[in-house]
Design a protein around this motif. Structure first.
Motif, PDB file in Angstrom:
ATOM      1  N   PHE A   1       0.835  -1.205   0.000  1.00 21.34           N
ATOM      2  CA  PHE A   1       0.000   0.000   0.000  1.00 21.34           C
ATOM      3  C   PHE A   1       0.869   1.253   0.000  1.00 21.34           C
ATOM      4  O   PHE A   1       0.637   2.184  -0.779  1.00 21.34           O
ATOM      5  CB  PHE A   1      -0.915  -0.030   1.225  1.00 21.34           C
ATOM      6  CG  PHE A   1      -1.681   1.236   1.467  1.00 21.34           C
ATOM      7  CD1 PHE A   1      -2.793   1.556   0.700  1.00 21.34           C
ATOM      8  CD2 PHE A   1      -1.299   2.116   2.477  1.00 21.34           C
ATOM      9  CE1 PHE A   1      -3.509   2.724   0.926  1.00 21.34           C
ATOM     10  CE2 PHE A   1      -2.006   3.285   2.714  1.00 21.34           C
ATOM     11  CZ  PHE A   1      -3.117   3.583   1.928  1.00 21.34           C
TER      12      PHE A   1
ATOM     13  N   THR B   1     -16.439   7.053  -1.043  1.00 18.11           N
ATOM     14  CA  THR B   1     -15.662   6.720  -2.232  1.00 18.11           C
ATOM     15  C   THR B   1     -16.420   5.793  -3.168  1.00 18.11           C
ATOM     16  O   THR B   1     -16.330   5.919  -4.389  1.00 18.11           O
ATOM     17  CB  THR B   1     -14.323   6.075  -1.810  1.00 18.11           C
ATOM     18  OG1 THR B   1     -13.663   6.926  -0.873  1.00 18.11           O
ATOM     19  CG2 THR B   1     -13.419   5.859  -3.014  1.00 18.11           C
TER      20      THR B   1
ATOM     21  N   HIS C   1      -5.321   8.554  -0.439  1.00 18.21           N
ATOM     22  CA  HIS C   1      -6.654   8.069  -0.825  1.00 18.21           C
ATOM     23  C   HIS C   1      -6.665   7.437  -2.208  1.00 18.21           C
ATOM     24  O   HIS C   1      -7.590   6.703  -2.557  1.00 18.21           O
ATOM     25  CB  HIS C   1      -7.629   9.244  -0.780  1.00 18.21           C
ATOM     26  CG  HIS C   1      -9.037   8.890  -1.104  1.00 18.21           C
ATOM     27  ND1 HIS C   1      -9.768   9.516  -2.093  1.00 18.21           N
ATOM     28  CD2 HIS C   1      -9.872   7.954  -0.577  1.00 18.21           C
ATOM     29  CE1 HIS C   1     -10.979   8.992  -2.160  1.00 18.21           C
ATOM     30  NE2 HIS C   1     -11.064   8.043  -1.251  1.00 18.21           N
TER      31      HIS C   1
ATOM     32  N   PRO D   1      -5.034   4.883  -3.809  1.00 15.36           N
ATOM     33  CA  PRO D   1      -5.178   3.439  -4.029  1.00 15.36           C
ATOM     34  C   PRO D   1      -6.617   2.952  -3.898  1.00 15.36           C
ATOM     35  O   PRO D   1      -7.108   2.183  -4.731  1.00 15.36           O
ATOM     36  CB  PRO D   1      -4.270   2.824  -2.954  1.00 15.36           C
ATOM     37  CG  PRO D   1      -3.236   3.870  -2.708  1.00 15.36           C
ATOM     38  CD  PRO D   1      -3.963   5.170  -2.826  1.00 15.36           C
ATOM     39  N   ARG D   2      -7.324   3.415  -2.863  1.00 21.31           N
ATOM     40  CA  ARG D   2      -8.716   2.979  -2.668  1.00 21.31           C
ATOM     41  C   ARG D   2      -9.622   3.565  -3.744  1.00 21.31           C
ATOM     42  O   ARG D   2     -10.549   2.900  -4.224  1.00 21.31           O
ATOM     43  CB  ARG D   2      -9.209   3.381  -1.274  1.00 21.31           C
ATOM     44  CG  ARG D   2     -10.640   2.967  -0.979  1.00 21.31           C
ATOM     45  CD  ARG D   2     -10.906   2.964   0.513  1.00 21.31           C
ATOM     46  NE  ARG D   2     -10.700   4.251   1.134  1.00 21.31           N
ATOM     47  CZ  ARG D   2     -11.671   5.090   1.493  1.00 21.31           C
ATOM     48  NH1 ARG D   2     -12.939   4.761   1.256  1.00 21.31           N
ATOM     49  NH2 ARG D   2     -11.398   6.223   2.093  1.00 21.31           N
TER      50      ARG D   2
ATOM     51  N   VAL E   1      -9.284   1.480  -6.808  1.00 20.00           N
ATOM     52  CA  VAL E   1      -9.981   0.200  -6.636  1.00 20.00           C
ATOM     53  C   VAL E   1     -11.468   0.367  -6.928  1.00 20.00           C
ATOM     54  O   VAL E   1     -12.068  -0.401  -7.691  1.00 20.00           O
ATOM     55  CB  VAL E   1      -9.765  -0.354  -5.210  1.00 20.00           C
ATOM     56  CG1 VAL E   1     -10.738  -1.501  -4.911  1.00 20.00           C
ATOM     57  CG2 VAL E   1      -8.345  -0.849  -5.048  1.00 20.00           C
TER      58      VAL E   1
ATOM     59  N   GLU F   1      -6.566   4.647   6.428  1.00 21.24           N
ATOM     60  CA  GLU F   1      -6.802   4.515   4.988  1.00 21.24           C
ATOM     61  C   GLU F   1      -6.395   3.133   4.487  1.00 21.24           C
ATOM     62  O   GLU F   1      -7.035   2.579   3.593  1.00 21.24           O
ATOM     63  CB  GLU F   1      -6.039   5.597   4.229  1.00 21.24           C
ATOM     64  CG  GLU F   1      -6.380   5.668   2.762  1.00 21.24           C
ATOM     65  CD  GLU F   1      -7.848   5.924   2.492  1.00 21.24           C
ATOM     66  OE1 GLU F   1      -8.390   5.321   1.545  1.00 21.24           O
ATOM     67  OE2 GLU F   1      -8.468   6.721   3.220  1.00 21.24           O
ATOM     68  N   TYR F   2      -5.358   2.567   5.080  1.00 19.10           N
ATOM     69  CA  TYR F   2      -4.960   1.217   4.690  1.00 19.10           C
ATOM     70  C   TYR F   2      -6.060   0.214   5.011  1.00 19.10           C
ATOM     71  O   TYR F   2      -6.380  -0.661   4.188  1.00 19.10           O
ATOM     72  CB  TYR F   2      -3.662   0.827   5.399  1.00 19.10           C
ATOM     73  CG  TYR F   2      -3.293  -0.634   5.205  1.00 19.10           C
ATOM     74  CD1 TYR F   2      -3.060  -1.146   3.935  1.00 19.10           C
ATOM     75  CD2 TYR F   2      -3.200  -1.505   6.292  1.00 19.10           C
ATOM     76  CE1 TYR F   2      -2.737  -2.477   3.750  1.00 19.10           C
ATOM     77  CE2 TYR F   2      -2.878  -2.827   6.114  1.00 19.10           C
ATOM     78  CZ  TYR F   2      -2.640  -3.311   4.841  1.00 19.10           C
ATOM     79  OH  TYR F   2      -2.336  -4.644   4.658  1.00 19.10           O
TER      80      TYR F   2
ATOM     81  N   LYS G   1      -9.259   0.826   5.229  1.00 15.24           N
ATOM     82  CA  LYS G   1     -10.348   1.063   4.273  1.00 15.24           C
ATOM     83  C   LYS G   1     -10.009   0.489   2.902  1.00 15.24           C
ATOM     84  O   LYS G   1     -10.877  -0.058   2.208  1.00 15.24           O
ATOM     85  CB  LYS G   1     -10.625   2.567   4.167  1.00 15.24           C
ATOM     86  CG  LYS G   1     -11.160   3.204   5.430  1.00 15.24           C
ATOM     87  CD  LYS G   1     -11.351   4.697   5.215  1.00 15.24           C
ATOM     88  CE  LYS G   1     -11.841   5.385   6.483  1.00 15.24           C
ATOM     89  NZ  LYS G   1     -12.054   6.831   6.298  1.00 15.24           N
ATOM     90  N   TYR G   2      -8.761   0.623   2.534  1.00 24.14           N
ATOM     91  CA  TYR G   2      -8.301   0.076   1.247  1.00 24.14           C
ATOM     92  C   TYR G   2      -8.443  -1.449   1.224  1.00 24.14           C
ATOM     93  O   TYR G   2      -8.932  -2.027   0.241  1.00 24.14           O
ATOM     94  CB  TYR G   2      -6.844   0.494   1.036  1.00 24.14           C
ATOM     95  CG  TYR G   2      -6.132  -0.236  -0.073  1.00 24.14           C
ATOM     96  CD1 TYR G   2      -6.404   0.043  -1.415  1.00 24.14           C
ATOM     97  CD2 TYR G   2      -5.159  -1.195   0.220  1.00 24.14           C
ATOM     98  CE1 TYR G   2      -5.736  -0.628  -2.427  1.00 24.14           C
ATOM     99  CE2 TYR G   2      -4.491  -1.852  -0.783  1.00 24.14           C
ATOM    100  CZ  TYR G   2      -4.779  -1.567  -2.110  1.00 24.14           C
ATOM    101  OH  TYR G   2      -4.107  -2.243  -3.107  1.00 24.14           O
TER     102      TYR G   2
ATOM    103  N   GLU H   1     -10.811  -3.664  -1.225  1.00 26.90           N
ATOM    104  CA  GLU H   1     -10.264  -4.757  -2.039  1.00 26.90           C
ATOM    105  C   GLU H   1     -11.033  -6.051  -1.802  1.00 26.90           C
ATOM    106  O   GLU H   1     -11.388  -6.765  -2.751  1.00 26.90           O
ATOM    107  CB  GLU H   1      -8.787  -4.967  -1.708  1.00 26.90           C
ATOM    108  CG  GLU H   1      -7.842  -3.996  -2.383  1.00 26.90           C
ATOM    109  CD  GLU H   1      -7.487  -4.432  -3.798  1.00 26.90           C
ATOM    110  OE1 GLU H   1      -8.239  -5.237  -4.393  1.00 26.90           O
ATOM    111  OE2 GLU H   1      -6.453  -3.960  -4.309  1.00 26.90           O
TER     112      GLU H   1
END
Length: 237
Positions: free
Chosen positions: A43, A124, A151, A153-154, A157, A196-197, A199-200, A204
């Motif tokens: 990440f 998002t 934000h 990366p998410r 996705v 945030e990780y 949430k990411y 995923e």
């Protein structure tokens, strides 16, 4: 009268399975910890530390509100000809076009001709749904995505899941705190990155489950918008 030692019940058969389960649990915990650590490193590798203009232009530009400088940077890209139209997604219902206009005084003509406001998105995932609707209505096949580096990366996705047929070009906005000091030395930035990780990862997992037919309709770890301090930055991403 005591039983002969040979006739006493033995605890050995119970002890062996108990030790076996402990070993299994310990192994699972270790594997999970390694997976989380490896995922976190992956990440972090996606987070840009500096801003760089997109290598190419696109049909449109979408900016996801919720962080400083996102909207102004997106407007600069529009002014420089990187896209034909801009969608500001996640504008708080209390923010009107006049509020945004006052905060972007250098781009009044672009605001009136080439900018669309989305007030429906609250997170998002709904940003992605509203962006898909907007892009398809205009026949766009490529989009520059503007949001904060942590934000991005998410956002990619969610957007790529919602619009697999549209090319996405990331433009990551790097905040002042990120530039001024390493993120891990500031407690607030550290909490933001860790949050945030998580949430990411949730995004995923949800997207991968949806790909095999197990759609989870409620997104984890998202909060509704709150009243903004500045126009057009209302969404809590």
């Amino acid at each position: 009268m005591s039983l002969p030692s040979a006739d006493r019940p033995s605890s050995a058969p119970l002890a062996a399975p108990r030790k076996g389960w402990r070993a299994v649990i310990a192994s699972a915990a270790a594997i999970t910890a390694v997976a989380i650590a490896v995922g976190f490193v992956g990440f972090l590798s996606q987070l840009r530390g500096t801003e760089a203009k997109p290598a190419r232009s696109a049909d449109g530009i979408v900016v996801l509100t919720g962080g400083a400088f996102r909207v102004s940077d997106a407007m600069e890209l529009l002014a420089d000809g990187y896209g034909r139209r801009l969608l500001i997604s996640g504008v708080h219902p209390a923010s009107g076009a006049n509020d945004i206009s006052r905060s972007l005084t250098d781009n009044q003509s672009l605001l009136s001709c080439c900018v669309d406001l989305d007030r429906s998105a609250v997170n998002t995932r709904s940003n992605a749904a509203e962006t898909r609707r907007w892009a398809r209505e205009r026949g766009f096949k490529s989009l520059i995505v503007v949001t904060s580096n942590y934000h991005m990366p998410r956002a990619i996705v969610e957007l790529s899941h919602a619009m697999p047929d549209i090319t996405l070009i990331p433009y990551a906005v790097v905040g002042d705190k990120w530039r001024e000091e390493p993120w891990w030395t500031n407690s607030g930035t550290l909490r933001l990155v860790l949050s945030e990780y998580l949430k990411y990862v949730a995004a995923e997992v949800r997207v991968r489950l949806a790909d095999v037919g197990l759609d989870i309709t409620r997104e984890a770890n998202e909060a509704p918008p709150v009243a903004p301090r500045q126009p057009a930055t209302a969404q809590a991403n």
